[in-house]
Design an enzyme around this catalytic site. Structure first.
Site, mmCIF file in Angstrom:
data_model
loop_
_atom_site.group_PDB
_atom_site.id
_atom_site.type_symbol
_atom_site.label_atom_id
_atom_site.label_comp_id
_atom_site.label_asym_id
_atom_site.label_seq_id
_atom_site.Cartn_x
_atom_site.Cartn_y
_atom_site.Cartn_z
ATOM 1 N N ASP A 476 -17.773 -33.310 -42.823
ATOM 2 C CA ASP A 476 -17.169 -32.052 -42.368
ATOM 3 C C ASP A 476 -18.214 -31.123 -41.747
ATOM 4 O O ASP A 476 -19.425 -31.336 -41.900
ATOM 5 C CB ASP A 476 -16.505 -31.366 -43.573
ATOM 6 C CG ASP A 476 -15.248 -30.609 -43.180
ATOM 7 O OD1 ASP A 476 -15.140 -30.194 -42.015
ATOM 8 O OD2 ASP A 476 -14.371 -30.430 -44.054
ATOM 9 N N ASP A 544 -6.555 -28.948 -39.547
ATOM 10 C CA ASP A 544 -6.238 -28.541 -40.923
ATOM 11 C C ASP A 544 -4.764 -28.185 -41.049
ATOM 12 O O ASP A 544 -4.269 -27.969 -42.158
ATOM 13 C CB ASP A 544 -7.098 -27.345 -41.332
ATOM 14 C CG ASP A 544 -8.452 -27.791 -41.855
ATOM 15 O OD1 ASP A 544 -8.603 -28.987 -42.156
ATOM 16 O OD2 ASP A 544 -9.353 -26.944 -41.955
HETATM 17 C C1 GLA Z 1 -12.247 -28.351 -44.060
HETATM 18 C C2 GLA Z 1 -11.501 -29.629 -43.788
HETATM 19 C C3 GLA Z 1 -10.461 -29.853 -44.860
HETATM 20 C C4 GLA Z 1 -11.121 -29.900 -46.204
HETATM 21 C C5 GLA Z 1 -11.923 -28.636 -46.434
HETATM 22 C C6 GLA Z 1 -12.750 -28.712 -47.692
HETATM 23 O O1 GLA Z 1 -11.454 -27.240 -43.864
HETATM 24 O O2 GLA Z 1 -10.932 -29.621 -42.516
HETATM 25 O O3 GLA Z 1 -9.757 -31.049 -44.619
HETATM 26 O O4 GLA Z 1 -11.958 -31.019 -46.285
HETATM 27 O O5 GLA Z 1 -12.814 -28.374 -45.362
HETATM 28 O O6 GLA Z 1 -13.484 -27.590 -47.924
#
Ligand code: GLA
Length: 726
Positions: A476, A544
């Site tokens: 990420d 997301d």
């Molecule tokens: C980001 C990712 C999510 C999740 C969060 C965790 O927003 O896109 O899918 O993994 O971080 O903190």
């Protein structure tokens, strides 16, 4: 032969396109043509006119019709009298700017060039040829090598450039494009993908205007906001007809794509590095590499253009164990648990996943350091056994014993101020001296332009991943880079580029050390969804926003430039966590099945009925992997204008297809019937539908379409497989 070089003309031929350039009598490299495959020499296209305020280079003598302000060029530079946007700008240490490049060499080789430290299309000598045109300036000690990769079967041309300092004084690069395309005719439309976290890659189509349009990321990453991809299209172009050109950067840092029309009606399209804070020092004997851009042309509309790009990425960018392979169906802990879990909860998820016939459990954020919310812990990639209540090895073993694969989340480029790493090495964060940094999600960015920082993170990750086989890693990156200051260099103009090299280096090293591991990259959803990343990661978390209806637009935009089987897509709970919408589980599954497919919810909170449906959905997805992962993705409607969104995954040999249609509004009983018009089928074939068992002729499916049943209620989805009748 893909590349023809006769006298002063160089032609690049692919199955359906020709790209042509010419070395003129002054040694300059002019662009002649890019479009439908053509024989002959198109130098007749170039107009030579005496135009006011269009200066003439000194060696044109008194010829006022020779002006670089008007001529179509392959790699225009600042300082030659071309006042349009240059492809390259250099400035010497003593302040001289510009250069005047002339061809000094042309080389044709079999195979495809590679770029050291950077992702690039790869192909062997039976699949590709490379052209290297070398240009030099008599007065400025600079050598520019323009690299062209030609993949004739795939209708792909790639471009990159190497800039070498051949003198004894440092110079700086302040603008560097991978591609410049000059079009003498028009008008054109520009299609581009804008967005924000939760609504990435929204389609925008505008005319190319006399004012230059720039798609630019100043965020250090390719970004949610300005995806490094664009299409230039004739105004009448649609999915199945019309001429269009795609340009796609194979780079994950800040990019720029520029399109502008000049008053004489010529259009310039460029793609390369964002100029933002770029002042890259090139010392004597050193070479700067401009990242690659992929080009493709279609005379038959957007669908074929997208299919060519998807195939190029699937066949020539993706690597690793899941190249040409369907990816596992996963259960991710994030939306189901967020930061609140222990080892037993994760094992309960794993058991449910197994019972629902899924393949992989992914432990998302929260398993390391001090990490019970997003204010602390990043940088400390040490298992928090206290929180888990067990060692990671025991958790992984138990997940494996269930017959499930194991995956884990990391965010290697980031550091929390409340972390052991930051306390030990505050100078490793990108912070401008004397200023408070900008925080993003409470966190700072590690200085990946420094090899020692990358090495440290690598070792930490290895210490975790070496404990047991880990089959999946989610990488990420949850903020943009706002403070660009490295304590490792005195040239801050190199930091953003070197940061991306550090990122690629770490991804490459992990990929080599764990050759069986599936890597999914992510950046707050789809903030780094680019072709560069797809060289290291088989899939990218698309957004997301897991709401099935919002996803229709996100996935629609993404599908123009990227293979849909690389789009991370999950079924989540309802009401949806991001927007509160309620959609049937069948619809959520149909939409997620367009991408990698998985679940992101707590199965313990699901009804038995829904858990049974998950099992059926997993079986359906497995039965259709041949089409989803190996077929052509074809858009059948525009979610911005239609009351349903439809697409198909069509077998390459047109022997079968999976049709998916999702209603985006409520149907009233007496509304007109809606027909989904298919395309990319065999017109002469008869197809049997899995839903009603009826036989449909290919030609009629493409001419009139198939009626959607009238459904009562909101957001229904239809997924029907069709096979040719033998
Ligand atoms: C980001 C990712 C999510 C999740 C969060 C965790 O927003 O896109 O899918 O993994 O971080 O903190």
């Amino acid at each position: 032969m893909a590349i023809e070089h006769t006298d002063n003309v160089i032609s690049l031929h692919t199955a359906h396109s020709t790209y042509q350039m010419m070395v003129d009598e002054t040694g300059r490299l002019l662009h002649l043509y890019y479009g439908r495959r053509s024989a002959g020499v198109m130098d007749y296209l170039i107009p030579y006119n005496d135009r006011g305020f269009c200066g003439n280079p000194y060696d044109a003598g008194n010829n006022r019709t020779y002006s670089l302000a008007c001529l179509p060029q392959e790699y225009p530079t600042f300082g030659t009298g071309d006042f349009r946007s240059p492809a390259l700008e250099v400035v010497t240490e003593d302040g001289k700017s510009g250069c005047d490049l002339r061809v000094t060499g042309v080389l044709v080789e079999n195979g495809k060039y590679a770029l050291e430290g950077l992702p690039a299309v790869h192909a062997d000598s039976s699949e590709a040829q490379t052209l290297v045109v070398t240009l030099e300036d008599k007065n400025v000690p600079i050598k520019v090598e323009l690299l062209y990769g030609v993949l004739p079967e795939g209708d792909i041309i790639t471009r990159a450039a190497k800039i070498t300092n051949t003198g004894n004084q440092r110079f700086y690069i302040t603008r560097a494009m991978a591609v410049n395309l000059d079009f003498l005719t028009g008008p054109w439309d520009l299609l581009s993908l804008y967005g924000y976290q939760g609504m990435e890659r929204q389609m925008q189509r505008t005319p190319v205007t006399f004012a230059e349009q720039r798609i630019t990321s100043r965020r250090g990453t390719s970004s949610h906001q300005a995806n490094p991809f664009a299409i230039l299209a004739a105004p009448e172009t649609n999915e199945n007809s019309g001429s269009c050109y795609a340009v796609e950067m194979v780079y994950s840092g800040g990019c720029e794509i520029l399109a502008g029309r000049d008053p004489y009606r010529a259009t310039r399209l460029q793609a390369g590095l964002s100029e933002h804070l770029l002042r890259y020092p090139v010392d004597p004997g050193k070479t700067f590499v401009v990242p690659e851009a992929i080009l493709s042309f279609s005379a038959t509309g957007f669908s074929d253009l997208s299919i060519r790009l998807a195939d190029c990425i699937r066949d020539h960018l993706m690597r690793g164990p899941y190249k040409h392979k369907a990816t596992p169906i996963l259960l991710n802990s994030w939306e189901g648990c967020y930061f609140t879990f222990d080892g037993n909860k994760l094992l309960a998820l794993a058991k449910e996943a197994k019972e629902m016939d899924l393949d992989l459990l992914v432990v998302d954020d929260g398993w390391f350091g001090k990490r019970d919310d997003d204010t602390s812990g990043l940088g400390d990639w040490v298992v928090n056994e206290k929180k888990l209540g067990m060692p990671l090895t025991s958790l992984i073993d138990q997940v494996h014993d269930l017959g499930l694969s194991f995956g884990i989340w990391v965010e290697p480029e980031m550091v929390s101020e409340d972390s052991d790493l930051y306390r030990a090495h505050p100078d490793w964060a990108l912070v401008t001296p004397g200023r408070y940094p900008v925080r993003g999600r409470y966190q700072l960015v590690l200085d990946f332009s420094r090899p020692e920082v990358v090495d440290h993170v690598y070792q930490q990750l290895v210490d975790v991943l070496d404990q047991r086989p880990v089959e999946y890693l989610k990488w990420d990156c949850n903020r943009s880079i706002a403070d660009v200051w490295s304590n490792g260099t005195s040239d801050q103009g190199r930091v953003l580029y070197d940061y991306v090299l550090g990122l690629y280096d770490l991804l490459e090293r992990l990929g080599k050390r764990y050759p069986k591991m599936l890597i999914e990259t992510c950046s707050g959803g789809g903030g780094r969804f680019d072709a560069g990343m797809l060289c290291y990661s088989r899939q990218i978390w698309c957004s997301d926003n897991t709401d099935a209806i919002d996803r229709l637009k996100i996935q629609y935009g993404t599908s123009f430039g990227y293979p849909t089987d690389a789009m991370g897509a999950h079924v989540s709970k309802v009401p949806n966590e991001q927007c509160g919408r309620i959609t049937p589980i069948e619809t959520r599954a149909a939409v997620a099945m367009a991408g990698t497919f998985g679940y992101e919810l707590d199965p313990a909170k699901m009804s038995e009925d829904d858990r049974n449906k998950v099992r059926e959905q997993a079986a359906f997805r497995r039965a259709n992997e041949d089409l989803i992962f190996f077929g052509d993705y074809v858009r059948l409607s525009d979610p911005y204008t239609s009351s349903f969104t439809a697409w198909s995954n069509v077998a390459k040999d047109r022997s079968a297809f999976l049709l998916t249609a999702v209603e985006t509004g409520i149907q009233f009983a007496d509304e007109p019937v809606r027909y989904v018009k298919l395309s990319h089928l065999n017109a002469d074939a008869l197809y049997r539908c899995s839903f009603d068992g009826k036989v449909y002729p290919g030609a009629a499916l493409m001419e009139t379409g198939i009626p959607l049943p009238q459904a009562k209620g909101e957001y229904h989805a239809f997924q029907w497989r069709f096979e040719t009748v033998r």
